[in-house]
Design an enzyme around this catalytic site. Structure first.
Site, PDB file in Angstrom:
ATOM      1  N   LYS A  82       0.832  -1.212   0.000  1.00 31.14           N
ATOM      2  CA  LYS A  82       0.000   0.000   0.000  1.00 31.14           C
ATOM      3  C   LYS A  82       0.870   1.266   0.000  1.00 31.14           C
ATOM      4  O   LYS A  82       0.620   2.218  -0.753  1.00 31.14           O
ATOM      5  CB  LYS A  82      -0.906  -0.018   1.227  1.00 31.14           C
ATOM      6  CG  LYS A  82      -1.523   1.301   1.589  1.00 31.14           C
ATOM      7  CD  LYS A  82      -2.587   1.711   0.599  1.00 31.14           C
ATOM      8  CE  LYS A  82      -2.941   3.169   0.771  1.00 31.14           C
ATOM      9  NZ  LYS A  82      -4.176   3.534   0.149  1.00 31.14           N
ATOM     10  N   CYS A 131      -3.298  10.967   1.848  1.00 31.90           N
ATOM     11  CA  CYS A 131      -2.534   9.729   1.641  1.00 31.90           C
ATOM     12  C   CYS A 131      -1.190   9.975   0.984  1.00 31.90           C
ATOM     13  O   CYS A 131      -0.149   9.629   1.540  1.00 31.90           O
ATOM     14  CB  CYS A 131      -3.333   8.775   0.768  1.00 31.90           C
ATOM     15  SG  CYS A 131      -4.891   8.373   1.524  1.00 31.90           S
TER      16      CYS A 131
HETATM   17  N1  SAJ Z   1      -1.973  15.083  -8.584  1.00 34.78           N
HETATM   18  C1  SAJ Z   1      -1.160  15.831  -9.426  1.00 34.78           C
HETATM   19  N2  SAJ Z   1      -0.893  15.350 -10.665  1.00 34.78           N
HETATM   20  C2  SAJ Z   1      -1.397  14.161 -11.116  1.00 34.78           C
HETATM   21  C3  SAJ Z   1      -2.202  13.403 -10.261  1.00 34.78           C
HETATM   22  C4  SAJ Z   1      -2.472  13.891  -8.990  1.00 34.78           C
HETATM   23  O1  SAJ Z   1      -0.682  16.925  -9.062  1.00 34.78           O
HETATM   24  O2  SAJ Z   1      -1.124  13.816 -12.264  1.00 34.78           O
HETATM   25  C5  SAJ Z   1      -2.265  15.577  -7.226  1.00 34.78           C
HETATM   26  C6  SAJ Z   1      -3.742  15.788  -6.961  1.00 34.78           C
HETATM   27  O3  SAJ Z   1      -4.179  17.026  -7.413  1.00 34.78           O
HETATM   28  C7  SAJ Z   1      -3.799  15.663  -5.450  1.00 34.78           C
HETATM   29  C8  SAJ Z   1      -2.738  14.606  -5.174  1.00 34.78           C
HETATM   30  O4  SAJ Z   1      -1.888  14.586  -6.303  1.00 34.78           O
HETATM   31  O5  SAJ Z   1      -3.423  16.875  -4.824  1.00 34.78           O
HETATM   32  C9  SAJ Z   1      -3.278  13.223  -4.920  1.00 34.78           C
HETATM   33  O6  SAJ Z   1      -4.365  12.948  -5.812  1.00 34.78           O
HETATM   34  P1  SAJ Z   1      -4.591  11.511  -6.479  1.00 34.78           P
HETATM   35  O7  SAJ Z   1      -5.809  11.608  -7.316  1.00 34.78           O
HETATM   36  O8  SAJ Z   1      -3.357  11.053  -7.138  1.00 34.78           O
HETATM   37  O9  SAJ Z   1      -4.771  10.523  -5.261  1.00 34.78           O
HETATM   38  P2  SAJ Z   1      -5.718  10.481  -3.958  1.00 34.78           P
HETATM   39  O10 SAJ Z   1      -4.941  11.052  -2.812  1.00 34.78           O
HETATM   40  O11 SAJ Z   1      -7.062  11.040  -4.221  1.00 34.78           O
HETATM   41  O12 SAJ Z   1      -5.859   8.886  -3.771  1.00 34.78           O
HETATM   42  C10 SAJ Z   1      -4.692   8.093  -3.698  1.00 34.78           C
HETATM   43  C11 SAJ Z   1      -4.843   6.921  -4.681  1.00 34.78           C
HETATM   44  N3  SAJ Z   1      -3.590   6.193  -4.788  1.00 34.78           N
HETATM   45  C12 SAJ Z   1      -3.032   5.909  -5.999  1.00 34.78           C
HETATM   46  O13 SAJ Z   1      -3.527   6.272  -7.040  1.00 34.78           O
HETATM   47  C13 SAJ Z   1      -1.773   5.110  -5.991  1.00 34.78           C
HETATM   48  C14 SAJ Z   1      -5.955   5.999  -4.185  1.00 34.78           C
HETATM   49  O14 SAJ Z   1      -6.058   4.841  -5.006  1.00 34.78           O
HETATM   50  C15 SAJ Z   1      -5.683   5.583  -2.735  1.00 34.78           C
HETATM   51  O15 SAJ Z   1      -6.719   4.750  -2.230  1.00 34.78           O
HETATM   52  C16 SAJ Z   1      -5.624   6.845  -1.901  1.00 34.78           C
HETATM   53  O16 SAJ Z   1      -4.536   7.646  -2.367  1.00 34.78           O
HETATM   54  C17 SAJ Z   1      -5.409   6.438  -0.457  1.00 34.78           C
HETATM   55  O17 SAJ Z   1      -6.385   6.541   0.316  1.00 34.78           O
HETATM   56  O18 SAJ Z   1      -4.327   5.954  -0.123  1.00 34.78           O
END
Ligand code: SAJ
Length: 419
Positions: A216, A270
């Protein structure tokens, strides 16, 4: 036993972004579920069938599960056949994990346990935490054979099943994602898997608890490192006067390249947290993972510095900041880089009017409240009146503002929504 499907009473400890959807999905599939939370506002809201936060398709499922009498709420730990712990794991000032909420949950569950019960930890945790849960329970219940001692034939089955759902798509991913179930023994994994078989259409992968914990953390560190790569690229292209979105668009035409999107930083509960647990577990080795965290944590400062420099070119500028949540189309503001950026700008330019707009936020978050120069207004007004428009979150509602009303204004689009 291998393909067993759980039936019985189940308690979910921590009814937040993961606990509530998990409890609801189990309840709508016929399991009798009791939700436990320390927050009386959450207990009361869910008891009335209300959902305390916005997540597509969740509200209707919660009200249905409560109306059917399958999902109820309590502040007291009930006796149950299975317990799912879904409480937060924040980090301490030194970036080590704060396990106090998990420990408190284990201590509350311990007195209620009957032989044969299952305890699943879903909270994201450093390797070894599931074993600690078993130890904490064992200290209170020396009468029970716990799996960290007796392995194959425990009285209580303890396992880790990390949640992996994406906020905004929780109700879909909860059902379709593959699940990793790591037991303190094989029997523990098999027993815990029976719970997820109630609703999961994904594959259920059995392993040991520490591997599940680490997997994870690796998932979120992998994403953090890849976002850091994109964020670093945005700084490099800026210094070379290139358009980062164009460069990424072209590079991503390669069949084995998929650069993620830069932004104002990385938020949520996360991704900015979990990689630190790996760094804390192996500080000497985790060099790239640590650097990625530093790159992503630096990005809000960079964005704020750029906007402050642009504002200083005006005599009496006003700035529109669009978006406060940690990502698009959710109402979650935890660890939001947008809030950090706005706060840095507001503090550096106390005499400048800053208009903030977010369709998902009804009042200014606490961190921003002390800034007298900040006002929450609707996006149309902010864009109309501003000299500088800073796009921090690519909410669907902002995309339509793309070409309208921007003439002659300075635009800083951190998300490429208007690229
Ligand atoms: N972000 C970027 N650029 C990107 C993608 C995301 O700047 O290309 C930023 C987002 O705006 C945000 C942050 O990263 O601020 C995180 O967003 P996210 O959509 O990547 O992830 P979370 O935090 O919503 O959810 C993540 C997910 N993990 C992965 O994709 C590996 C989700 O599957 C997990 O369940 C979750 O963390 C968790 O609870 O751990």
């Amino acid at each position: 036993m291998l393909n067993e499907v759980f039936s019985g009473q189940l308690a979910v400890v921590g009814m937040g972004y993961i606990g509530l959807p998990t409890a609801t999905v189990l309840a709508t599939r016929g399991i009798q579920v009791v939700g436990i939370d320390v927050n009386s506002r959450i207990v009361e809201a869910i008891s009335r069938g209300e959902t305390p936060f916005i997540e597509p398709d969740l509200a209707v499922a919660v009200s249905g599960a409560v109306a059917m009498g399958r999902l109820s709420m309590s502040r007291e730990m009930p006796e149950a056949d299975a317990y799912i712990i879904a409480v937060p794991t924040p980090f301490n000032a030194d970036h080590t994990a704060d396990l106090s909420f998990i420990q408190a949950a284990a201590k509350q569950i311990a007195p209620k346990l009957r032989p044969g019960a299952i305890v699943v930890l879903e909270s994201t945790s450093p390797p070894g935490t599931t074993e600690k849960v078993s130890r904490w329970i064992g200290e209170i219940r020396p009468d029970l054979r716990m799996p960290h001692v007796s392995g194959a034939t425990p009285d209580i089955y303890v396992a880790h099943c990390p949640e992996r759902v994406l906020p905004g798509k929780i109700m879909i991913e909860m059902i379709t994602n593959n699940r990793v179930v790591g037991g303190l023994s094989t029997d523990c994994a098999i027993k815990a898997a029976s719970i997820y078989r109630v609703f999961s259409q994904g594959e259920i992968l059995l392993t040991d608890a520490a591997s599940a914990e680490m997997a994870k953390l690796v998932e979120n560190a992998y994403r953090d490192v890849n976002i850091a790569f994109a964020n670093e690229l945005s700084l490099i292209t800026e210094s070379l006067r290139l358009d980062v979105w164009e460069v990424i668009r072209l590079a991503n035409q390669h069949p084995r390249v998929n650069v993620l999107s830069p932004g104002p930083g990385v938020g949520g509960h996360c991704i900015p947290v979990d990689p630190w647990f790996i760094v804390a577990a192996a500080p000497e080795q985790a060099r790239l993972i640590r650097t990625a965290r530093e790159v992503n944590d630096h990005k809000p400062h960079h964005v704020a510095d750029q906007v402050i420099a642009k504002a200083r070119r005006f005599v009496s500028p006003s700035i529109a900041c669009l978006g406060l949540t940690f990502k698009a189309n959710v109402d979650d503001i935890r660890e939001s880089p947008a809030i950090e950026v706005v706060n840095l700008i507001a503090k550096a330019l106390p005499e400048v009017e800053i208009m903030v707009s977010d369709p998902y936020v009804e009042e200014l978050p606490e961190l921003l409240n002390s800034n007298a120069n900040l006002n929450l207004v609707n996006a149309g007004e902010a864009v109309d009146r501003a000299d500088i428009i800073l796009l921090l979150v690519e909410h669907e509602a902002f995309k339509s503002l793309r070409h309208t009303r921007h003439n002659g204004k300075v635009i800083y689009d951190t998300r490429g929504a208007w690229a």
